[in-house]
Design an enzyme around this catalytic site. Sequence first.
Site, mmCIF file in Angstrom:
data_model
loop_
_atom_site.group_PDB
_atom_site.id
_atom_site.type_symbol
_atom_site.label_atom_id
_atom_site.label_comp_id
_atom_site.label_asym_id
_atom_site.label_seq_id
_atom_site.Cartn_x
_atom_site.Cartn_y
_atom_site.Cartn_z
ATOM 1 N N GLY A 232 42.317 43.913 42.335
ATOM 2 C CA GLY A 232 41.948 45.122 43.059
ATOM 3 C C GLY A 232 40.577 44.980 43.692
ATOM 4 O O GLY A 232 40.105 43.868 43.959
ATOM 5 N N SER A 233 39.927 46.103 43.906
ATOM 6 C CA SER A 233 38.635 46.108 44.597
ATOM 7 C C SER A 233 37.530 45.595 43.691
ATOM 8 O O SER A 233 37.616 45.664 42.464
ATOM 9 C CB SER A 233 38.289 47.524 45.059
ATOM 10 N N LYS A 235 34.651 46.952 43.396
ATOM 11 C CA LYS A 235 34.018 48.102 42.752
ATOM 12 C C LYS A 235 34.682 48.400 41.414
ATOM 13 O O LYS A 235 34.016 48.530 40.376
ATOM 14 C CB LYS A 235 34.093 49.329 43.660
ATOM 15 N N VAL A 236 36.007 48.493 41.421
ATOM 16 C CA VAL A 236 36.730 48.751 40.173
ATOM 17 C C VAL A 236 36.647 47.530 39.260
ATOM 18 O O VAL A 236 36.537 47.653 38.034
ATOM 19 C CB VAL A 236 38.191 49.141 40.458
ATOM 20 N N GLY A 237 36.692 46.344 39.853
ATOM 21 C CA GLY A 237 36.595 45.125 39.064
ATOM 22 C C GLY A 237 35.318 45.037 38.261
ATOM 23 O O GLY A 237 35.311 44.560 37.114
ATOM 24 N N GLU A 254 40.785 39.209 40.113
ATOM 25 C CA GLU A 254 41.017 38.783 41.491
ATOM 26 C C GLU A 254 40.661 39.978 42.356
ATOM 27 O O GLU A 254 41.377 40.976 42.397
ATOM 28 C CB GLU A 254 42.476 38.364 41.675
ATOM 29 N N CYS A 288 43.703 40.821 50.546
ATOM 30 C CA CYS A 288 42.370 40.401 50.132
ATOM 31 C C CYS A 288 41.929 39.108 50.806
ATOM 32 O O CYS A 288 40.738 38.880 51.016
ATOM 33 C CB CYS A 288 42.313 40.239 48.611
#
Length: 486
Positions: A232-233, A235-237, A254, A288
């Site tokens: 995912g993003s 930011k969330v990662g 990833e 991505c």
Amino acid sequence: MSAFFTDLALQYIDGEWRPGKGAWDIIDFNPYDGEKLASITVATADEVDQAYRAAERAQEGWGRTNPYIRRAVMEKALRVVEEREAEIAEAIVAELGGTHVKAGFELHLAKEFLRESVQLALRTTGQILPSPTEGKENRVYREPVGVVGVISPFNFPFLLSLKSVAPALALGNAVVLKPHQNTPVCGGTLVAKVFEEAGLPAGLLNVVVTDIAEIGDALLEHPVPRLISFTGSDKVGRHVATVCASHLKQTVLELGGNSALIVLDDADIDYAVDAAVFSRYVHQGQVCMAANRILVDRAVADEFTEKFVAKVASLRVGDPADPATHIGPLINSSQAEAVSKLVDRTVGEGATALLHGTADGNLVSPSVLTDIAAGSPVLQEEIFGPVALLIPFDGEDEAVRIANDTPYGLSGAVHTADVERGVRVGRRIRTGMIHINDGTVHDEPIVPFGGEKNSGLGRLNGDATVDAFTTRKWISVQHGRSRFPF
């Protein structure tokens, strides 16, 4: 098709299909026409606990199962996907707004990763290592990590769920999968259905359709999972990494990208245009690995730009169910609005719009921007939409400097008539993957996949997947007698 989604609009916990017990529903919409595909009552934190506990119970025996039995389940799962391929492709078109080309691309890779998982079941080989101690034998066993939590994204949900779920199961682990709330079926319950039909024992794969608004960090903080695989993003990662680190859990992340496709002065321009258009606009740019930035040597910039803009202008925007469509809808209205605002903001800063896309609901037509100021924020961002940035450069050194001027480092490409020149340039770019004379969007089952910098931690595919989903255990055997100092 509606019955397909309705039948899978449930939680899948410990081998049972059941409604969630949360206080609200996730509504699954077709992003093109707004049709309601399904309504799924969210899972609660208690149900997340039930899923993890079921996985924990089931994994102990599964990890000791003969790997040839695990291989047979992977083989059956592959056959299920092959037999239901047309139906799954329709679901990808409906739930994601993916075009037929995109659905075919995703399903091709999903089958390839299932084929690799068939092989992975037999890849947990150990070692016998020498010891300086007389009479001692050092055995290194590969064991499953145990229970794996998988969080998948909305852009390639079926593939990217399978990419972690299938190898984790093949290597003897159990899994709890949480799909993205915009793709709860293709990224979640459909995967469970495939493995249920393949004969996977109950409890080994659990799917919880829910949201952080309901469960907070329960999926990450729960004591059972030892590894979280997140796509995912960034930011969330970062949040996933922080929470997991505080609980001493491993992560495979990833994350996003801001890839550069570089066209050197000796490139085949027509071929480079084709590669760049696909790399930027496949699945509406919601990839991505997409080529956000297209860097072109000034010596060939005019020719490339003319041909690139003409090809992009010819792309057909519309109903993803129409085989002639190149660009379908973005996943939701907030994404469409964000992309439109990004284009308007960048043009307002002084950029030139060679094509200025417009929005019609979730459909956003392509934009091509150039003359972008060196300090523009758009050069640092991941653009999850059909927007290309054309950036001229003078010589290889400047191309490398511009390509590296980003917090991301996932993919990239270099086009040149001299392959070894391309390799030399590619090795100077700080990215996890780069492709010479090709596009930026690639994934192969046995080649290490992952990024540098803000694009993630760890690698998947092939041996990297074995490393991610297993742990090494040292068992020494003293065949003689050790001597102790006291």
